[in-house]
Each structure stands twice: as C-alpha cells, then as structure tokens.
Design a protein around this motif. Structure first.
Motif, PDB file in Angstrom:
ATOM      1  N   LEU A 149       0.834  -1.211   0.000  1.00  0.00           N
ATOM      2  CA  LEU A 149       0.000   0.000   0.000  1.00  0.00           C
ATOM      3  C   LEU A 149       0.865   1.255   0.000  1.00  0.00           C
ATOM      4  CD1 LEU A 149      -2.979   1.002   0.171  1.00  0.00           C
ATOM      5  CD2 LEU A 149      -2.587   1.265   2.620  1.00  0.00           C
ATOM      6  N   ASN A 150       1.884   1.261   0.852  1.00  0.00           N
ATOM      7  CA  ASN A 150       2.749   2.438   0.936  1.00  0.00           C
ATOM      8  C   ASN A 150       3.526   2.662  -0.349  1.00  0.00           C
ATOM      9  OD1 ASN A 150       2.684   3.880   3.632  1.00  0.00           O
ATOM     10  ND2 ASN A 150       2.747   1.751   4.273  1.00  0.00           N
ATOM     11  N   LEU A 151       4.028   1.585  -0.944  1.00  0.00           N
ATOM     12  CA  LEU A 151       4.742   1.702  -2.217  1.00  0.00           C
ATOM     13  C   LEU A 151       3.808   2.266  -3.278  1.00  0.00           C
ATOM     14  CD1 LEU A 151       6.834  -1.582  -2.434  1.00  0.00           C
ATOM     15  CD2 LEU A 151       7.719   0.751  -2.318  1.00  0.00           C
ATOM     16  N   TYR A 152       2.588   1.745  -3.306  1.00  0.00           N
ATOM     17  CA  TYR A 152       1.612   2.198  -4.297  1.00  0.00           C
ATOM     18  C   TYR A 152       1.345   3.693  -4.139  1.00  0.00           C
ATOM     19  CZ  TYR A 152      -2.547   2.265  -7.219  1.00  0.00           C
ATOM     20  OH  TYR A 152      -3.452   2.548  -8.198  1.00  0.00           O
ATOM     21  N   ARG A 153       1.135   4.105  -2.880  1.00  0.00           N
ATOM     22  CA  ARG A 153       0.868   5.523  -2.600  1.00  0.00           C
ATOM     23  C   ARG A 153       2.042   6.412  -3.026  1.00  0.00           C
ATOM     24  NH1 ARG A 153      -3.690   4.874  -2.178  1.00  0.00           N
ATOM     25  NH2 ARG A 153      -5.060   4.712  -0.375  1.00  0.00           N
ATOM     26  N   VAL A 154       3.248   5.943  -2.737  1.00  0.00           N
ATOM     27  CA  VAL A 154       4.439   6.716  -3.074  1.00  0.00           C
ATOM     28  C   VAL A 154       4.576   6.848  -4.585  1.00  0.00           C
ATOM     29  CG1 VAL A 154       6.974   6.642  -3.058  1.00  0.00           C
ATOM     30  CG2 VAL A 154       5.699   6.319  -0.933  1.00  0.00           C
ATOM     31  N   MET A 155       4.360   5.741  -5.300  1.00  0.00           N
ATOM     32  CA  MET A 155       4.430   5.780  -6.763  1.00  0.00           C
ATOM     33  C   MET A 155       3.383   6.740  -7.314  1.00  0.00           C
ATOM     34  SD  MET A 155       6.770   3.693  -7.405  1.00  0.00           S
ATOM     35  CE  MET A 155       7.176   2.148  -8.064  1.00  0.00           C
ATOM     36  N   GLN A 156       2.181   6.640  -6.753  1.00  0.00           N
ATOM     37  CA  GLN A 156       1.083   7.486  -7.203  1.00  0.00           C
ATOM     38  C   GLN A 156       1.440   8.958  -7.016  1.00  0.00           C
ATOM     39  OE1 GLN A 156      -2.390   6.444  -4.975  1.00  0.00           O
ATOM     40  NE2 GLN A 156      -3.626   6.086  -6.781  1.00  0.00           N
ATOM     41  N   GLU A 157       1.948   9.268  -5.840  1.00  0.00           N
ATOM     42  CA  GLU A 157       2.336  10.633  -5.499  1.00  0.00           C
ATOM     43  C   GLU A 157       3.442  11.118  -6.436  1.00  0.00           C
ATOM     44  OE1 GLU A 157       2.490  14.215  -3.594  1.00  0.00           O
ATOM     45  OE2 GLU A 157       1.087  12.662  -2.953  1.00  0.00           O
ATOM     46  N   ALA A 158       4.419  10.245  -6.687  1.00  0.00           N
ATOM     47  CA  ALA A 158       5.538  10.612  -7.564  1.00  0.00           C
ATOM     48  C   ALA A 158       5.032  10.938  -8.962  1.00  0.00           C
ATOM     49  CB  ALA A 158       6.555   9.471  -7.614  1.00  0.00           C
ATOM     50  N   ILE A 159       4.134  10.100  -9.476  1.00  0.00           N
ATOM     51  CA  ILE A 159       3.601  10.317 -10.822  1.00  0.00           C
ATOM     52  C   ILE A 159       2.728  11.570 -10.859  1.00  0.00           C
ATOM     53  CG2 ILE A 159       2.221   9.329 -12.687  1.00  0.00           C
ATOM     54  CD1 ILE A 159       4.723   7.691 -12.197  1.00  0.00           C
ATOM     55  N   THR A 160       1.932  11.759  -9.800  1.00  0.00           N
ATOM     56  CA  THR A 160       1.090  12.958  -9.720  1.00  0.00           C
ATOM     57  C   THR A 160       1.955  14.208  -9.781  1.00  0.00           C
ATOM     58  OG1 THR A 160      -0.495  11.753  -8.373  1.00  0.00           O
ATOM     59  CG2 THR A 160      -0.672  14.139  -8.352  1.00  0.00           C
TER      60      THR A 160
ATOM     61  N   PRO B 177       8.470  15.048   1.182  1.00  0.00           N
ATOM     62  CA  PRO B 177       8.794  14.586   2.533  1.00  0.00           C
ATOM     63  C   PRO B 177       7.863  13.491   3.025  1.00  0.00           C
ATOM     64  CG  PRO B 177       8.847  16.969   2.433  1.00  0.00           C
ATOM     65  CD  PRO B 177       8.284  16.502   1.136  1.00  0.00           C
ATOM     66  N   SER B 178       6.586  13.561   2.676  1.00  0.00           N
ATOM     67  CA  SER B 178       5.669  12.522   3.150  1.00  0.00           C
ATOM     68  C   SER B 178       5.971  11.188   2.463  1.00  0.00           C
ATOM     69  CB  SER B 178       4.208  12.934   2.970  1.00  0.00           C
ATOM     70  OG  SER B 178       3.796  12.776   1.640  1.00  0.00           O
ATOM     71  N   MET B 179       6.413  11.233   1.195  1.00  0.00           N
ATOM     72  CA  MET B 179       6.827  10.006   0.506  1.00  0.00           C
ATOM     73  C   MET B 179       8.051   9.428   1.198  1.00  0.00           C
ATOM     74  SD  MET B 179       6.122  10.688  -3.533  1.00  0.00           S
ATOM     75  CE  MET B 179       7.432  11.537  -4.053  1.00  0.00           C
ATOM     76  N   ALA B 180       9.004  10.304   1.497  1.00  0.00           N
ATOM     77  CA  ALA B 180      10.234   9.865   2.151  1.00  0.00           C
ATOM     78  C   ALA B 180       9.920   9.239   3.514  1.00  0.00           C
ATOM     79  CB  ALA B 180      11.194  11.045   2.304  1.00  0.00           C
ATOM     80  N   ASP B 181       8.990   9.854   4.245  1.00  0.00           N
ATOM     81  CA  ASP B 181       8.606   9.325   5.560  1.00  0.00           C
ATOM     82  C   ASP B 181       7.992   7.946   5.458  1.00  0.00           C
ATOM     83  OD1 ASP B 181       9.515  11.583   6.790  1.00  0.00           O
ATOM     84  OD2 ASP B 181       7.540  12.509   7.041  1.00  0.00           O
ATOM     85  N   ARG B 182       7.124   7.763   4.473  1.00  0.00           N
ATOM     86  CA  ARG B 182       6.488   6.452   4.285  1.00  0.00           C
ATOM     87  C   ARG B 182       7.541   5.366   4.067  1.00  0.00           C
ATOM     88  NH1 ARG B 182       0.970   5.966   2.768  1.00  0.00           N
ATOM     89  NH2 ARG B 182      -0.039   7.954   2.367  1.00  0.00           N
ATOM     90  N   ILE B 183       8.514   5.684   3.219  1.00  0.00           N
ATOM     91  CA  ILE B 183       9.531   4.691   2.868  1.00  0.00           C
ATOM     92  C   ILE B 183      10.450   4.419   4.060  1.00  0.00           C
ATOM     93  CG2 ILE B 183      11.462   4.171   1.315  1.00  0.00           C
ATOM     94  CD1 ILE B 183       8.656   4.037  -0.018  1.00  0.00           C
ATOM     95  N   LYS B 184      10.798   5.484   4.804  1.00  0.00           N
ATOM     96  CA  LYS B 184      11.633   5.312   6.004  1.00  0.00           C
ATOM     97  C   LYS B 184      10.941   4.407   7.010  1.00  0.00           C
ATOM     98  CE  LYS B 184      14.512   9.455   6.112  1.00  0.00           C
ATOM     99  NZ  LYS B 184      13.837  10.697   5.685  1.00  0.00           N
ATOM    100  N   MET B 185       9.630   4.603   7.148  1.00  0.00           N
ATOM    101  CA  MET B 185       8.837   3.801   8.073  1.00  0.00           C
ATOM    102  C   MET B 185       8.922   2.302   7.713  1.00  0.00           C
ATOM    103  SD  MET B 185       4.745   4.337   8.520  1.00  0.00           S
ATOM    104  CE  MET B 185       4.305   3.351   7.079  1.00  0.00           C
ATOM    105  N   LEU B 186       9.112   2.022   6.435  1.00  0.00           N
ATOM    106  CA  LEU B 186       9.211   0.631   5.980  1.00  0.00           C
ATOM    107  C   LEU B 186      10.647   0.110   6.088  1.00  0.00           C
ATOM    108  CD1 LEU B 186       7.132   0.957   2.665  1.00  0.00           C
ATOM    109  CD2 LEU B 186       6.299   0.174   4.889  1.00  0.00           C
ATOM    110  N   GLY B 187      11.549   0.953   6.588  1.00  0.00           N
ATOM    111  CA  GLY B 187      12.950   0.553   6.695  1.00  0.00           C
ATOM    112  C   GLY B 187      13.713   0.730   5.397  1.00  0.00           C
TER     113      GLY B 187
END
Length: 124
Positions: free
Chosen positions: A32-43, A90-100
């Motif tokens: 889910l987090n990867l999907y959101r990050v990709m979506q945000e990046a493309i947006t 920053p919110s994308m970066a935070d999501r990914i950091k949270m996943l390690g």
C-alpha cells in the motif's frame, strides 16, 4: 499493471513500467505504501514537470535483500539540493523510512527527475 494503466489515462504523459527482477510478495502495508508513493511521484510529474514520459524501473537494486523502484521523468527538473518541493516529497520519504527503506531524489533544472525508492525484502 493497473497502476501504469491508470497513469496512462492522464493523456499526454506516456508511462512505461520495466520490470528487471520479479516484484517480491510484499505484505499489505508495504504494498500500500509503495503504491501511494508511486502514485504521489507520478502525480508530481503530471502537475509540475511538464514531462512527456515517465519510466518506472522495478528491480534494479544490486543487493539481494533490497528491492528498488526508480521513477524517471524527462521533465523540467528542479534544484534537488535546495529542497524546493511541495509537501508530497517529505511525506513520501517518511512512508519509505517507516518501511525501513530509503528514498532518494536526484534532479537538476533542465535534466528531469529521478526518484529512487528502495525497500527491504522480507525473507519468506
């Protein structure tokens, strides 16, 4: 992939997904987090970059315990050093950091933008 198809409906932007190594089976949180990050990046690309194409490369990491996605666009680019970007990054970066994982953004004015997302692979 549904994601790439959804993005292609934005009209002028051509999005290609290139899978180098099969995408591992991530748990739902990671997926889910990867999907959101990709979506945000493309947006971001659609909104800000004036790009003609976006390439998503999956499975480019050299380490066996990591999986990497790269999102490359041929748009305007910006000065990544100055951290001049909206709240999305920053919110994308935070999501990914949270996943390690790690989140890296490389860009220069006139050179397009490259986002690198690397996440640990859970060993089955």
């Amino acid at each position: 992939s549904a994601m790439a198809e959804g993005i292609n409906q934005t009209g002028t932007l051509v999005c290609t997904l290139k899978i180098r190594k099969p995408i591992p089976h991530f748990d739902e949180t990671i997926t889910l987090n990867l999907y959101r990050v990709m979506q945000e990046a493309i947006t971001n690309v659609v909104k800000h970059a004036n790009a003609g194409k976006v390439d998503i490369l999956a499975g480019t990491a050299t380490r066996a315990d990591r999986y990497e996605f790269q999102i490359l666009d041929d748009g305007d680019g910006f000065d990544a050093e100055k951290k001049e970007y909206g709240v999305g990054i920053p919110s994308m970066a935070d999501r990914i950091k949270m996943l390690g994982g790690t989140f890296t953004i490389e860009s220069e004015p006139g050179k397009g933008t490259k986002i690198i997302v690397e996440v640990p692979i859970e060993n089955e």
